[in-house]
Design a protein around this motif. Structure first.
Motif, mmCIF file in Angstrom:
data_model
loop_
_atom_site.group_PDB
_atom_site.id
_atom_site.type_symbol
_atom_site.label_atom_id
_atom_site.label_comp_id
_atom_site.label_asym_id
_atom_site.label_seq_id
_atom_site.Cartn_x
_atom_site.Cartn_y
_atom_site.Cartn_z
ATOM 1 N N LYS A 186 -63.031 68.536 -55.928
ATOM 2 C CA LYS A 186 -64.073 69.477 -56.272
ATOM 3 C C LYS A 186 -65.379 68.588 -56.005
ATOM 4 C CE LYS A 186 -62.464 69.262 -60.467
ATOM 5 N NZ LYS A 186 -62.419 69.494 -61.792
ATOM 6 N N ARG A 187 -65.387 67.379 -55.528
ATOM 7 C CA ARG A 187 -66.559 66.768 -55.189
ATOM 8 C C ARG A 187 -67.144 67.186 -53.690
ATOM 9 N NH1 ARG A 187 -64.888 60.819 -54.972
ATOM 10 N NH2 ARG A 187 -66.936 60.663 -54.125
ATOM 11 N N PHE A 188 -66.079 67.662 -53.034
ATOM 12 C CA PHE A 188 -66.371 67.681 -51.463
ATOM 13 C C PHE A 188 -66.187 69.517 -50.987
ATOM 14 C CE2 PHE A 188 -63.947 63.792 -52.443
ATOM 15 C CZ PHE A 188 -64.915 63.062 -51.703
ATOM 16 N N GLU A 267 -72.212 64.496 -50.574
ATOM 17 C CA GLU A 267 -73.198 65.517 -50.877
ATOM 18 C C GLU A 267 -73.958 65.901 -49.434
ATOM 19 O OE1 GLU A 267 -75.644 65.014 -54.071
ATOM 20 O OE2 GLU A 267 -74.055 65.034 -55.378
ATOM 21 N N PHE A 268 -73.811 64.942 -48.608
ATOM 22 C CA PHE A 268 -74.825 65.111 -47.460
ATOM 23 C C PHE A 268 -73.837 65.094 -46.253
ATOM 24 C CE2 PHE A 268 -78.056 62.776 -44.599
ATOM 25 C CZ PHE A 268 -78.923 63.564 -44.782
ATOM 26 N N MET A 269 -72.509 64.615 -46.302
ATOM 27 C CA MET A 269 -71.527 64.590 -45.244
ATOM 28 C C MET A 269 -71.369 66.083 -44.678
ATOM 29 S SD MET A 269 -69.068 61.482 -44.979
ATOM 30 C CE MET A 269 -68.528 61.304 -46.835
ATOM 31 N N PRO A 270 -71.106 67.158 -45.329
ATOM 32 C CA PRO A 270 -70.783 68.145 -44.793
ATOM 33 C C PRO A 270 -71.563 68.956 -43.878
ATOM 34 C CG PRO A 270 -70.236 68.310 -47.160
ATOM 35 C CD PRO A 270 -71.170 67.081 -46.810
ATOM 36 N N PHE A 271 -72.956 68.578 -43.489
ATOM 37 C CA PHE A 271 -73.824 69.161 -42.832
ATOM 38 C C PHE A 271 -73.667 68.391 -41.183
ATOM 39 C CE2 PHE A 271 -75.455 69.685 -46.938
ATOM 40 C CZ PHE A 271 -75.842 71.038 -47.035
ATOM 41 N N PHE A 272 -72.765 67.564 -41.057
ATOM 42 C CA PHE A 272 -72.674 66.945 -40.066
ATOM 43 C C PHE A 272 -71.196 67.130 -39.172
ATOM 44 C CE2 PHE A 272 -75.401 64.482 -42.590
ATOM 45 C CZ PHE A 272 -76.667 64.509 -41.805
ATOM 46 N N ASP A 273 -71.313 66.718 -38.122
ATOM 47 C CA ASP A 273 -70.019 67.151 -37.138
ATOM 48 C C ASP A 273 -68.846 66.152 -37.071
ATOM 49 O OD1 ASP A 273 -71.210 69.637 -36.389
ATOM 50 O OD2 ASP A 273 -72.662 68.362 -35.443
ATOM 51 N N ILE A 274 -69.237 64.853 -36.918
ATOM 52 C CA ILE A 274 -68.289 63.890 -36.494
ATOM 53 C C ILE A 274 -68.534 62.606 -37.445
ATOM 54 C CG2 ILE A 274 -67.565 62.203 -34.787
ATOM 55 C CD1 ILE A 274 -68.576 64.147 -32.599
ATOM 56 N N PHE A 275 -67.503 61.817 -38.055
ATOM 57 C CA PHE A 275 -67.608 60.726 -38.739
ATOM 58 C C PHE A 275 -67.138 59.633 -37.891
ATOM 59 C CE2 PHE A 275 -66.285 57.390 -41.250
ATOM 60 C CZ PHE A 275 -67.393 56.989 -42.030
ATOM 61 N N VAL A 276 -67.825 58.614 -37.482
ATOM 62 C CA VAL A 276 -67.224 57.464 -36.907
ATOM 63 C C VAL A 276 -67.544 56.136 -37.486
ATOM 64 C CG1 VAL A 276 -69.597 57.615 -35.827
ATOM 65 C CG2 VAL A 276 -67.480 56.430 -34.543
ATOM 66 N N LEU A 277 -66.535 55.496 -37.557
ATOM 67 C CA LEU A 277 -66.723 53.945 -38.141
ATOM 68 C C LEU A 277 -65.947 53.266 -37.288
ATOM 69 C CD1 LEU A 277 -68.214 52.115 -39.991
ATOM 70 C CD2 LEU A 277 -66.370 52.777 -41.884
ATOM 71 N N CYS A 294 -64.561 66.412 -46.248
ATOM 72 C CA CYS A 294 -65.841 67.434 -45.704
ATOM 73 C C CYS A 294 -65.860 68.239 -44.609
ATOM 74 C CB CYS A 294 -67.093 66.299 -45.632
ATOM 75 S SG CYS A 294 -67.555 65.655 -47.449
ATOM 76 N N TRP A 295 -64.616 68.161 -43.977
ATOM 77 C CA TRP A 295 -64.298 68.904 -42.674
ATOM 78 C C TRP A 295 -65.089 68.199 -41.508
ATOM 79 C CZ3 TRP A 295 -61.466 73.756 -43.855
ATOM 80 C CH2 TRP A 295 -61.109 74.374 -42.622
ATOM 81 N N LEU A 296 -65.052 67.029 -41.504
ATOM 82 C CA LEU A 296 -65.701 66.515 -40.195
ATOM 83 C C LEU A 296 -64.575 65.656 -39.356
ATOM 84 C CD1 LEU A 296 -68.216 66.402 -42.082
ATOM 85 C CD2 LEU A 296 -68.665 64.076 -41.117
ATOM 86 N N ALA A 297 -64.652 65.816 -37.895
ATOM 87 C CA ALA A 297 -63.806 65.231 -37.079
ATOM 88 C C ALA A 297 -63.873 63.654 -37.166
ATOM 89 C CB ALA A 297 -64.102 65.627 -35.784
#
Length: 375
Positions: A186-188, A267-277, A294-297
């Motif tokens: 529910k947080r995402f 709360e911020f991540m869903p507005f982006f496209d790719i998560f990288v670390l 958050c549905w990021l690649a």
């Protein structure tokens, strides 16, 4: 059942443990399992005075190291604070840090104390250049694992790879139960959006272990190859100024935004496209599961718990650590093909929903707690 969750950091601190345990508490309380949280406030420093004795090794042989002295003083402070604040009994204590676990067993020897080992402090210190592999601090911190094995009623950890890491330091590593972290779905809230320029995001503490220097070098190569992007860096830490300077030296000033610390980055991540670390080591890597929800690649390094979350080419891309060119090529693949990127993100979301649900963690913990109480 009345349960205490013994943390090291207060629950408002960032990180996988702190972001998960309050939601575990909420779920258990709704099921009428009484659960409380306990931690050491940052303001408590230098209060404890007790002599510390370990059963499995002689702590006196490790004296005269500032890092070990600080660890032992924190141990004393945790004892002092626990004596001050806890004046009731519990049916079971679940600790999430070695100091918390050992202190709780010392002060409540008749109460079952379970311990989840979430990460390796010694690995972090080595990767961050604070201690040397094989040095006294390294040997002290790895000796703690055997002490935990001897004193805890049950040991758990967060990934198969981290259990393998612990194996050389334990007598019966096969007895360590693996319960991967879980997240309250529910947080995402994935948000449909279209970016004219691909938006990359990373969320972490800014320390050498996270490999952000490699990420910036990969981004410099991306720019050189003509791939438009913006990299958003959420988090703070001791090497922030170094990273900002490196960004300037690599001519990335216009492509990177440093945000600093953020309490709820999901709360911020869903507005982006790719998560990288591109971490150099990671026991689990909770932020990958959070980004997937958050549905990021996803793009990560083939280390530790990251490699257990990402199947390369199926629900994300894995690259070797310390390889900016390989990282650049993985990012380029996702930037240049939005359909491929969408499919990776969808697969990541599917896996995270299935494997990293909070309900799965609750079910596993209920079983472990019930078994420990019966013993």
């Amino acid at each position: 059942m009345n349960i205490l969750q013994a943390l090291f950091f207060p629950p408002e601190q960032p990180g996988g443990v702190s972001s998960m345990v309050p939601y575990i508490q909420e779920r258990f309380n709704k099921m009428n399992w009484q659960m409380e949280l306990f931690s050491l406030p940052k303001r408590i420093r230098g209060k404890g005075q007790e002599n510390i004795v370990f059963d499995t090794f002689d702590v006196k042989s490790f004296e005269d190291s500032p890092i070990i002295d600080k660890y032992l003083q924190t141990y004393r402070d945790y004892i002092w604070w626990t004596r001050m604040r806890i004046n009731k009994s519990y049916d079971l204590i679940h600790a999430h840090h070695p100091i918390a676990g050992l202190v709780m067993k010392q002060l409540f020897p008749d109460t079952p104390v379970l311990m989840t080992i979430h990460s390796s402090y010694e690995q972090e210190l080595i990767l961050n250049g604070k201690i040397e592999a094989g040095g006294p601090e390294h040997r002290f911190l790895t000796s703690i694992y055997r002490e935990l094995e001897t004193k805890m009623d049950r040991l758990m950890t967060v990934s198969q790879s981290f259990r393998s890491y612990l194996s050389p330091y334990l007598q019966q590593p096969e007895q360590v139960k693996v319960i991967a972290n879980g997240f309250d779905e529910k947080r995402f809230r994935p948000i449909s959006h279209e970016s004219q320029v691909t938006q990359l995001i990373t969320v972490c503490r800014l320390v050498p272990a996270k490999g952000l220097d490699i990420l910036l070098k990969a981004c410099a190569e991306l720019k050189k190859r003509g791939n438009p992007f913006v990299l958003h860096i959420i988090g703070d830490g001791p090497i922030r100024k170094e990273l900002e300077q490196l960004a300037v030296e690599l001519d990335l000033y216009d492509e990177i935004i440093f945000y600093g610390y953020m309490l709820h980055p999901e709360e911020f991540m869903p507005f982006f496209d790719i998560f990288v670390l591109p971490s150099r080591a990671e026991a689990f890597g909770s932020v990958f599961a959070e980004a997937a929800l958050c549905w990021l690649a996803l793009v990560g390094t083939n280390v530790g718990g990251i490699a257990e979350q990402i199947e390369d080419g199926v629900n994300g891309l894995l690259v070797p650590p310390e390889d900016p060119i390989a990282l650049c090529e993985a990012l380029e693949k996702l930037i240049s093909d939005p359909i491929y990127r969408y499919n990776m993100a969808r697969s990541a979301w599917d896996k995270a929903k299935k494997d990293y649900s909070l309900q799965r963690v609750i079910s596993q913990l209920k079983q472990v707690y019930s078994e420990a109480k019966k013993q």
